[in-house]
Design an enzyme around this catalytic site. Structure first.
Site, short mmCIF file in Angstrom:
data_model
loop_
_atom_site.label_atom_id
_atom_site.label_comp_id
_atom_site.label_asym_id
_atom_site.label_seq_id
_atom_site.Cartn_x
_atom_site.Cartn_y
_atom_site.Cartn_z
N LEU A 56 15.04 6.80 1.46
CA LEU A 56 14.91 5.72 0.48
C LEU A 56 14.04 6.12 -0.71
O LEU A 56 14.05 5.45 -1.74
CB LEU A 56 14.30 4.48 1.14
CG LEU A 56 15.04 3.87 2.34
CD1 LEU A 56 14.22 2.71 2.91
CD2 LEU A 56 16.42 3.39 1.93
N TYR A 106 20.09 7.12 -13.92
CA TYR A 106 19.75 6.65 -12.59
C TYR A 106 20.97 6.73 -11.67
O TYR A 106 20.90 7.26 -10.55
CB TYR A 106 19.22 5.22 -12.64
CG TYR A 106 19.03 4.62 -11.26
CD1 TYR A 106 17.98 5.03 -10.44
CD2 TYR A 106 19.91 3.65 -10.78
CE1 TYR A 106 17.81 4.49 -9.18
CE2 TYR A 106 19.75 3.12 -9.51
CZ TYR A 106 18.70 3.53 -8.72
OH TYR A 106 18.54 3.00 -7.45
N LYS A 110 21.69 9.20 -8.26
CA LYS A 110 22.12 8.72 -6.95
C LYS A 110 23.43 9.40 -6.53
O LYS A 110 23.59 9.83 -5.38
CB LYS A 110 22.29 7.20 -6.97
CG LYS A 110 20.98 6.43 -7.01
CD LYS A 110 20.19 6.71 -5.76
CE LYS A 110 18.95 5.86 -5.62
NZ LYS A 110 18.21 6.09 -4.38
N ASN A 135 22.90 -4.94 -5.05
CA ASN A 135 21.56 -5.37 -5.42
C ASN A 135 20.86 -6.00 -4.21
O ASN A 135 21.38 -6.91 -3.58
CB ASN A 135 21.63 -6.40 -6.55
CG ASN A 135 22.13 -5.79 -7.85
OD1 ASN A 135 21.36 -5.22 -8.60
ND2 ASN A 135 23.44 -5.89 -8.09
N PRO A 284 -9.52 -27.95 24.03
CA PRO A 284 -10.47 -27.18 23.22
C PRO A 284 -10.55 -25.71 23.64
O PRO A 284 -10.54 -25.38 24.82
CB PRO A 284 -11.80 -27.90 23.47
CG PRO A 284 -11.41 -29.32 23.76
CD PRO A 284 -10.13 -29.20 24.54
N GLY A 285 -10.60 -24.85 22.63
CA GLY A 285 -10.77 -23.42 22.86
C GLY A 285 -9.50 -22.64 23.12
O GLY A 285 -9.53 -21.41 23.17
N VAL A 286 -8.36 -23.32 23.24
CA VAL A 286 -7.10 -22.65 23.58
C VAL A 286 -6.34 -22.27 22.30
O VAL A 286 -6.34 -23.01 21.32
CB VAL A 286 -6.23 -23.54 24.49
CG1 VAL A 286 -4.82 -22.98 24.61
CG2 VAL A 286 -6.87 -23.67 25.87
#
Length: 372
Positions: A56, A106, A110, A135, A284-286
């Site tokens: 590429l 260009y 190619k 494109n 809480p905390g999970v």
């Protein structure tokens, strides 16, 4: 295990392909850096590790067209020289362009680069596929460089006014579809000196701009998810969202409508999009999540409790952190190719509403686990 290397890996298509290959359990990615083309030993070490090389690396734009031509031909010749020096013959996929047919340097670079690699394959018993590509568009492309789509999306989300230079018709392919075409060619070991890649849709430039203006008016300005009529428009929408400044756009504030009965908040405005709305409770905390999607559109909204949402684009280390509180309703949308999670950082149970644009399909979940 198929060992695949990508020249131009840091670029627009290269980074998408590298990340997509990372979801394939039978493919090993061989890293490639642009500096390898300035270090013969490094380039030779790269090519000898690869079963497949997707070439590429190229220059698309420069004020002097001769520089574009010379650069692209030099990169092809360096790749050939490295493979011949190591006496290896990997399957080379070459990224060419429909501009081969045009009378410009260009396109000539190619066309001639593809011919040079075809001759290399014939001399050395290698496999070669010359992919002629329409494109390409998708999230994270460079504006004013990769495509008019990137330019339109960037300008509309950054306070600039797009202009149409020529209102021609463009054949387009989404970068994810292009990468899947590459993977199909790798797996089948298909060879062809000239292999046209099918385009996904054809639109006039003015039609594209009108679609992106609709996305701006509805989503960017009002938070309304626009109607997406087909798969191509989903791809355009995901592309458009790739140009938002997430750090300033999110959290997107929602309106509280409060009276004696309580509070009503319009959480998701679909504009006929559909999909699935779910909710969860989290102690809480999970932490929930730590996964990413490549096509799905998803929204998190906290309606009770306090949460921390973390986002990180795949292939990068920068983490974005948002804190949401149910007393101040807001949402964060999960961009494609961003791993994400949500953690209850409060003392009480967290209530979160989720919306996603398609039902969960265990045969095609589009859900890949990775820590945020």
């Amino acid at each position: 295990m198929l060992k695949v290397g990508i020249t131009g890996q840091p670029g627009f298509v290269g980074s998408h392909l590298y990340n997509l290959l990372g979801t394939e359990p039978d493919i090993q990615r061989i890293p490639c850096r642009d500096e390898f083309f300035s270090d013969e030993k490094a380039l030779r070490n790269f090519v000898k590790q690869c079963d497949v090389i997707v070439h590429l690396a190229a220059m698309n734009r420069h004020p002097d067209p001769q520089v574009i031509y010379d650069t692209n031909i030099r990169l092809v010749k360096q790749l050939i020289a490295a493979m011949e020096a190591e006496q290896v013959a990997p399957h080379v996929l070459f990224s060419s362009s429909t501009q081969e047919e045009r009378d410009n340097l260009y396109g000539a670079s190619k066309r001639e680069g593809r011919q040079l690699l075809a001759e290399w394959a014939e001399r050395n018993g290698g496999k070669f596929t010359g992919c002629v590509i329409p494109n390409v568009f998708g999230p994270f492309g460079k504006p004013n460089y990769n495509s008019v789509v990137a330019t339109f999306c960037h300008k509309l989300t950054h306070g600039e006014e797009p202009e149409i230079q020529v209102d021609g018709s463009i054949r387009l392919i989404y970068v994810g579809d292009l990468c899947r075409e590459f993977i199909k060619i790798m797996r089948t070991a298909e060879t062809a000196v000239l292999r046209p890649i099918p385009y996904g849709a054809e639109r006039k430039v003015s039609e594209l701009l009108a679609t992106f203006r609709r996305f701006k008016e509805l989503y960017f300005e009002q938070g309304i998810l626009p109607e997406l009529h087909d798969r191509f428009e989903v791809q355009l929408f995901n592309t458009f969202c790739g140009y938002l400044d997430y750090k300033t756009f999110y959290p997107f504030s929602l309106k509280n409508n409060t009276d004696a009965r309580g509070t009503f908040v319009e959480l998701v405005k679909l504009d006929h999009l559909g999909g699935q709305v779910s909710f969860s409770t989290t102690v809480p905390g999970v932490t929930r999540g730590n996964h990413y999607h490549t096509r799905k559109i998803e929204r998190f909204a906290v309606i009770r409790g306090k949460a921390r949402i973390e986002l990180r684009r795949i292939g990068t280390t920068e983490k974005m952190v948002f804190e949401l509180d149910g007393d101040h309703p807001a949402f964060v949308d999960m961009p494609v190719w961003h791993t994400h999670n949500i953690t209850n950082i409060g003392d009480d149970e967290l209530y979160t509403v989720f919306w996603i644009n398609e039902f969960y399909n265990p045969e095609d979940p589009d859900t890949f686990f990775e820590e945020a």
